[in-house]
Scaffold this active site. Sequence first.
Site, PDB file in Angstrom:
ATOM      1  N   SER A 181      -6.671  27.799  44.960  1.00  0.00           N
ATOM      2  CA  SER A 181      -5.283  26.729  45.965  1.00  0.00           C
ATOM      3  C   SER A 181      -4.519  26.360  43.895  1.00  0.00           C
ATOM      4  O   SER A 181      -4.864  26.873  42.839  1.00  0.00           O
ATOM      5  CB  SER A 181      -5.827  25.484  46.561  1.00  0.00           C
ATOM      6  OG  SER A 181      -6.705  25.382  47.330  1.00  0.00           O
TER       7      SER A 181
HETATM    8  N1  SAH Z   1     -10.422  25.604  47.660  1.00  0.00           N
HETATM    9  C1  SAH Z   1     -10.371  26.429  47.366  1.00  0.00           C
HETATM   10  C2  SAH Z   1     -10.634  28.174  48.097  1.00  0.00           C
HETATM   11  C3  SAH Z   1      -9.498  27.020  48.981  1.00  0.00           C
HETATM   12  S1  SAH Z   1      -8.933  29.243  50.436  1.00  0.00           S
HETATM   13  C4  SAH Z   1     -10.310  27.005  46.022  1.00  0.00           C
HETATM   14  O1  SAH Z   1      -9.379  26.096  45.247  1.00  0.00           O
HETATM   15  O2  SAH Z   1     -11.046  28.044  45.678  1.00  0.00           O
HETATM   16  C5  SAH Z   1     -10.103  28.683  51.485  1.00  0.00           C
HETATM   17  C6  SAH Z   1     -11.726  29.024  51.594  1.00  0.00           C
HETATM   18  O3  SAH Z   1     -12.771  28.820  52.924  1.00  0.00           O
HETATM   19  C7  SAH Z   1     -11.644  30.760  51.410  1.00  0.00           C
HETATM   20  O4  SAH Z   1     -12.560  31.218  50.332  1.00  0.00           O
HETATM   21  C8  SAH Z   1     -12.775  31.057  52.849  1.00  0.00           C
HETATM   22  O5  SAH Z   1     -13.185  31.857  52.518  1.00  0.00           O
HETATM   23  C9  SAH Z   1     -13.304  29.159  52.905  1.00  0.00           C
HETATM   24  N2  SAH Z   1     -13.687  29.637  54.535  1.00  0.00           N
HETATM   25  C10 SAH Z   1     -13.132  29.661  55.503  1.00  0.00           C
HETATM   26  N3  SAH Z   1     -13.339  29.459  56.949  1.00  0.00           N
HETATM   27  C11 SAH Z   1     -14.893  29.280  56.247  1.00  0.00           C
HETATM   28  C12 SAH Z   1     -15.786  28.469  57.181  1.00  0.00           C
HETATM   29  N4  SAH Z   1     -15.993  28.697  58.468  1.00  0.00           N
HETATM   30  N5  SAH Z   1     -16.603  27.983  56.592  1.00  0.00           N
HETATM   31  C13 SAH Z   1     -16.652  28.069  55.301  1.00  0.00           C
HETATM   32  N6  SAH Z   1     -15.911  28.720  55.069  1.00  0.00           N
HETATM   33  C14 SAH Z   1     -14.565  29.356  55.075  1.00  0.00           C
END
Ligand code: SAH
Length: 214
Positions: A62
Amino acid sequence: MSWTCHGKTNKDMVAKLHEYGILQSKVAADAMIQIDRADYVLDRRSAYIDSPQPIGYNATISAPHMHAYCLDYLSDYLKPGNRVLDVGSGSGYLAAVFAIMVGETGRTVGVEHISQLVDRSIESIKKGPAAHLLDKGALSIHVGDGKKGFPDEAPYDAIHVGAAASVPEALVNQLKPGGRIVIPVVDSLMIIDKNADGTLKQKSVMDVRYVPLV
Ligand code: SAH
C-alpha cells in the site's frame, strides 16, 4: 488524499507524512522511521514514492499515506505488550511496524495467502530491526486464509485488514472487547470498535480503493 509525501529517504518520507498531518502519532512515526520501506518493495528506487507499488502475484504494498492513516487509527491499540493481527500482510511492511510498536512482550501475527509473499516478507523483515522479534517468536507471518483470522493467538487488541469486500465474522470474534479493527470495505476505510460489552461501533473514515480479499 495526499500524493505529495514523496521522500528522498525513508526518514524524509515519514517526516513529510507527519508534516502533512497524515501521521499524527509520534510513536507510529518513530516505528515507520525504523522500518525501511526499500526493504519491502521490488524496486528500491521507487521505495519512497507515495503510491502503491507492485510486489508480484497481483499484490501491492500500500501507499505510504495509507500505511500512515492505518497506523494512526490503530496507534492507541498498539501499545507495548499488545496483540495485533495483520490480515493480507503482503510485503510484511506493516507487520514489521506493528511489531516494533508492540515489542517483544507483545505479539504480532501476519496472515497472507500467497506463500511466496510470506517467504519474501520474512526475508524483508530479517533485514531490519524487527528481525529479533521474529527470532523470539513475538512476530510471525503465516500462510493462510486471512478471512479466518488466526485463532491460535487470539484475542487481539488490534486487527488490520489489507483488503476486504466485507467484514469477516471470524475477525470480529477474535477481537478483544476494547479492541479495534481497521478494514477497507468495498470503497471506504472502516473502523470497528468492540465495546466492553461486546457490542460493535462502526464508522467509515474515508474513501479508499483497495483490491478485495479473494
Ligand atoms: N498491507 C500489505 C498488502 C496489501 S495488498 C502491504 O502493504 O504490503 C492485500 C494483500 O492481501 C495481498 O498481499 C493479497 O495477496 C492478500 N490477500 C488477499 N486475499 C487474502 C486472503 N483471503 N487471505 C490472506 N491474504 C489475502
